[in-house]
Enzyme design. Sequence first.
Site, PDB file in Angstrom:
ATOM      1  N   SER A   1      -0.572  -1.449  -1.076  1.00  0.00           N
ATOM      2  CA  SER A   1      -0.396  -0.591   0.091  1.00  0.00           C
ATOM      3  C   SER A   1      -0.248  -1.493   1.312  1.00  0.00           C
ATOM      4  O   SER A   1       0.625  -2.352   1.327  1.00  0.00           O
ATOM      5  CB  SER A   1      -1.569   0.378   0.230  1.00  0.00           C
ATOM      6  OG  SER A   1      -1.380   1.259   1.310  1.00  0.00           O
TER       7      SER A   1
ATOM      8  N   HIS B   1       2.900   1.986  -1.052  1.00  0.00           N
ATOM      9  CA  HIS B   1       2.897   3.221  -0.270  1.00  0.00           C
ATOM     10  C   HIS B   1       3.897   3.138   0.881  1.00  0.00           C
ATOM     11  O   HIS B   1       3.814   2.235   1.720  1.00  0.00           O
ATOM     12  CB  HIS B   1       1.500   3.490   0.293  1.00  0.00           C
ATOM     13  CG  HIS B   1       0.487   3.780  -0.762  1.00  0.00           C
ATOM     14  ND1 HIS B   1      -0.865   3.617  -0.570  1.00  0.00           N
ATOM     15  CD2 HIS B   1       0.615   4.218  -2.034  1.00  0.00           C
ATOM     16  CE1 HIS B   1      -1.525   3.945  -1.666  1.00  0.00           C
ATOM     17  NE2 HIS B   1      -0.641   4.303  -2.574  1.00  0.00           N
TER      18      HIS B   1
ATOM     19  N   ASP C   1      -6.540   3.799  -4.046  1.00  0.00           N
ATOM     20  CA  ASP C   1      -5.497   4.178  -4.996  1.00  0.00           C
ATOM     21  C   ASP C   1      -5.339   3.059  -6.023  1.00  0.00           C
ATOM     22  O   ASP C   1      -5.373   1.877  -5.694  1.00  0.00           O
ATOM     23  CB  ASP C   1      -4.172   4.411  -4.264  1.00  0.00           C
ATOM     24  CG  ASP C   1      -3.124   5.062  -5.166  1.00  0.00           C
ATOM     25  OD1 ASP C   1      -3.508   5.642  -6.197  1.00  0.00           O
ATOM     26  OD2 ASP C   1      -1.929   4.988  -4.821  1.00  0.00           O
TER      27      ASP C   1
END
Length: 560
Positions: free
Chosen positions: A21, A48, A140
Amino acid sequence: MHGFISEKQMPGHDIIVIGASAGGVEALTNLVQGLPQDLPAAIFIVIHVPAWGKSLLPDILSREGPLPATHAKDNEAIVHGHIYVAPPNYHMLVKHGHIRLVQGPKENGARPAVDPLFRTAARAYKRRVVGVVLTGTLDDGTAGLIDLKRQGGVAVVQDPKDALFSGMPSSAIQNVEVDHILPISSIAPTLVALAYEPVVEEGANTVSSESRFDMDTDIVEIDGAGMRSRGRPGIPSTFSCPDCGGSLYEQHEKGLLKFRCRVGHAYSTQSLVAAQAEAQEEALWAAIRSLEERAELMHRLAKNARDRIAMKSAERFEAQAKEAEERADLIREALFQGQLPVTDSQISNNGQMLTTAFKVVVLVAEAGGISALSYILCALPLDFPAPIIVVQRLDTESASSLITDVLNRPTTLPLKQAEEGDPLQPGIVYFAPPNEHLLVKPNLTLCLSEALLVDFARPSADLLLQSVAASLKDRAIAVVLSGRGSEGTMGIQAIHNMGGVVIAQDENTSEFFDMPSAAIATGNVDWVLPLDAIASTLVNLVTGDGKDFGCKDESLSVES
């Protein structure tokens, strides 16, 4: 030429899935540089990105490493020696021999998300899979890595001390039996070794097709009838889904608590907390907007009443406008915890505004910003006659000195993490610390605040720019560099309205053009410059008398 995935000969760990991310572009760039051209494995990457964003990651990775990288296509065959990047707004799923792209329910507030990639790869290729968790905020990838390990795969995690953002790596290490915890420089050699290591596929700790794992594997791609046939996804909780407002159900797996709603949105505990904070902030700002619109309407009705000589009605409307403004101000105080930026009226009343000969430069960056900031700061002279303030997003778990360590290379200017009460001094670069708003007071000292998030961010570029505009007026210079989203647009409007100068990095040299593009779209940008022209332009501007000083011509202002 690289071949298709083969089931006939004993394979190695030839399915490598990577999740990242914030800070992921820099980490992935370093990783692919260490991979060989003949790598006997396929690599799948989820990073992301916003649904509306333009991802240049395949171009960057193809340029920096020997392996070709492309955005994955639905039903595309999997081949060795290729990097597949999930496109914006699509989950990327690994099936036997091919890839699926679906716009199913978001997981952890993201699409693409890391967990669906990890768990579908684990289901399809079991022990042949290597899962890699790199820099990023929140958690995540943790649930997906648990599924991957349960299927006999190998878990590799970037050392949190080496990561720009330690949230995702730290969560994986805390919840998963990780096989390798490595700095980014050591991950590529490990992946190469694993790719050549034969895998005996018997004996993986697989699970039945009726298990929760199988449900999770397919939940982002099944239709409504399939969802309804599965019934409730877990134990009912008292929480509502931030995405759709439906009830969330609890799922417990190996000590990890997750939530999923009836239509499929999934959240870890950390991502649910973050989503609730965003929803809270959104509600508070909506309340402020509603009250201010009411106040404006009451002022207009009062004016109409005065025009009709209806003075009692005018007084009543003015009282209602004042009440709405006071309520809006109370909510603002709650949002900022009593540390609002100073207004012009406050400056004139308390006499704190100081006269200064120097200007102040603010550099705003997000994804892709580290390399841009390094380039600009290294190009500035030692006697640069202005303070520089930098906002580059860090997560709350990152080491407070990490960004200065990253950027403190051959630059001649001293770098300093901002502290409460620091006086601004020319020739010093001040960085906003993680998880604190940074403001400039009228007496040109720095103020730190842990007030609530502004536009889901802390530190907030908008809040810093607004305080600089109020305190410096026409002596403020703002530079919007590579980044995702539209952070900074309100702040540059304040800079522009107070007579300052606004510069945006051009598209050709921005790794992510979303932030510069959003700034340009406001009509408040004076210069659109390539990266290599920004430092020289700043030197000209801070040594001149106004925004037209220097080289504002076609060679620099390429899209003004």
